[in-house]
Scaffold this motif. Structure first.
Motif, mmCIF file in Angstrom:
data_model
loop_
_atom_site.group_PDB
_atom_site.id
_atom_site.type_symbol
_atom_site.label_atom_id
_atom_site.label_comp_id
_atom_site.label_asym_id
_atom_site.label_seq_id
_atom_site.Cartn_x
_atom_site.Cartn_y
_atom_site.Cartn_z
ATOM 1 N N ALA A 13 0.830 -1.206 0.000
ATOM 2 C CA ALA A 13 0.000 0.000 0.000
ATOM 3 C C ALA A 13 0.864 1.256 0.000
ATOM 4 C CB ALA A 13 -0.938 0.001 1.203
ATOM 5 N N THR A 32 -3.701 -2.026 -6.379
ATOM 6 C CA THR A 32 -2.945 -2.499 -5.218
ATOM 7 C C THR A 32 -3.455 -1.843 -3.946
ATOM 8 O OG1 THR A 32 -0.972 -2.934 -6.535
ATOM 9 C CG2 THR A 32 -0.644 -2.600 -4.167
ATOM 10 N N LEU A 33 -3.684 -0.543 -4.018
ATOM 11 C CA LEU A 33 -4.191 0.176 -2.855
ATOM 12 C C LEU A 33 -5.571 -0.344 -2.464
ATOM 13 C CD1 LEU A 33 -3.208 2.449 -1.042
ATOM 14 C CD2 LEU A 33 -4.380 4.059 -2.529
ATOM 15 N N SER A 36 -5.461 -3.620 -0.609
ATOM 16 C CA SER A 36 -4.642 -3.608 0.609
ATOM 17 C C SER A 36 -5.497 -3.375 1.845
ATOM 18 C CB SER A 36 -3.591 -2.496 0.533
ATOM 19 O OG SER A 36 -2.695 -2.720 -0.514
ATOM 20 N N VAL A 38 -5.908 -1.512 5.411
ATOM 21 C CA VAL A 38 -5.452 -0.292 6.066
ATOM 22 C C VAL A 38 -5.845 -0.339 7.532
ATOM 23 C CG1 VAL A 38 -5.467 1.178 4.002
ATOM 24 C CG2 VAL A 38 -7.554 0.943 5.368
ATOM 25 N N THR A 75 -1.361 2.967 6.329
ATOM 26 C CA THR A 75 -0.832 1.750 5.722
ATOM 27 C C THR A 75 0.009 0.934 6.686
ATOM 28 O OG1 THR A 75 1.091 2.939 4.863
ATOM 29 C CG2 THR A 75 -0.837 2.745 3.405
#
Length: 133
Positions: A13, A32-33, A36, A38, A75
């Motif tokens: 991230a 990708t973010l 991911s 968090v 992240t």
């Protein structure tokens, strides 16, 4: 001083945020973010039972200097501790799942605020860019 154990650039991230700083239309970085997890700080006024409820996530809302309500997420633990050192509880939430249920009002999302490459998205940006994962 950062040590290797506190190097938050290692997470996928974090690397995605760095890539988006160079190219805001990097679809691979956005994907990708979105996939991911968090860290979502748990507000102080949420009791332990609600904080542990897997069906609900209480969003911590802070007011930005311009008055826009914003939800901060991070992240990594070091990134969160740098901006919010008083926060001791958080939930790990897939960003795409959070975005898919994002409120329709004007609530922004800030990822790693205070880092060299933070990302802040409007409510619409959260739903359209990150909920596609």
């Amino acid at each position: 001083m950062d040590t290797p154990a506190h190097d938050n650039t290692a997470t996928p991230a974090r690397r995605a945020l760095d890539a988006l700083a160079d190219n805001t239309e990097d679809m691979a970085a956005l994907h990708t973010l979105a996939i991911s997890e968090v860290l979502v700080p748990v507000p102080d006024d949420v009791d332990e039972a609600d904080a542990a409820d897997p069906a609900a996530v209480a969003l911590p809302v802070i007011e930005q200097p311009g008055g826009e309500p914003t939800v901060p997420v991070f992240t990594s633990e070091p990134a969160m501790a740098e901006l919010l050192p008083f926060v001791h509880r958080y939930r790990l939430v897939p960003l795409g799942a959070l975005a898919a249920q994002w409120p329709a009002d004007d609530l922004a999302l800030s990822i790693d605020a205070g880092s060299p490459h933070p990302l802040t998205l409007t409510s619409e940006g959260v739903r359209t860019l990150l909920a596609q994962a």
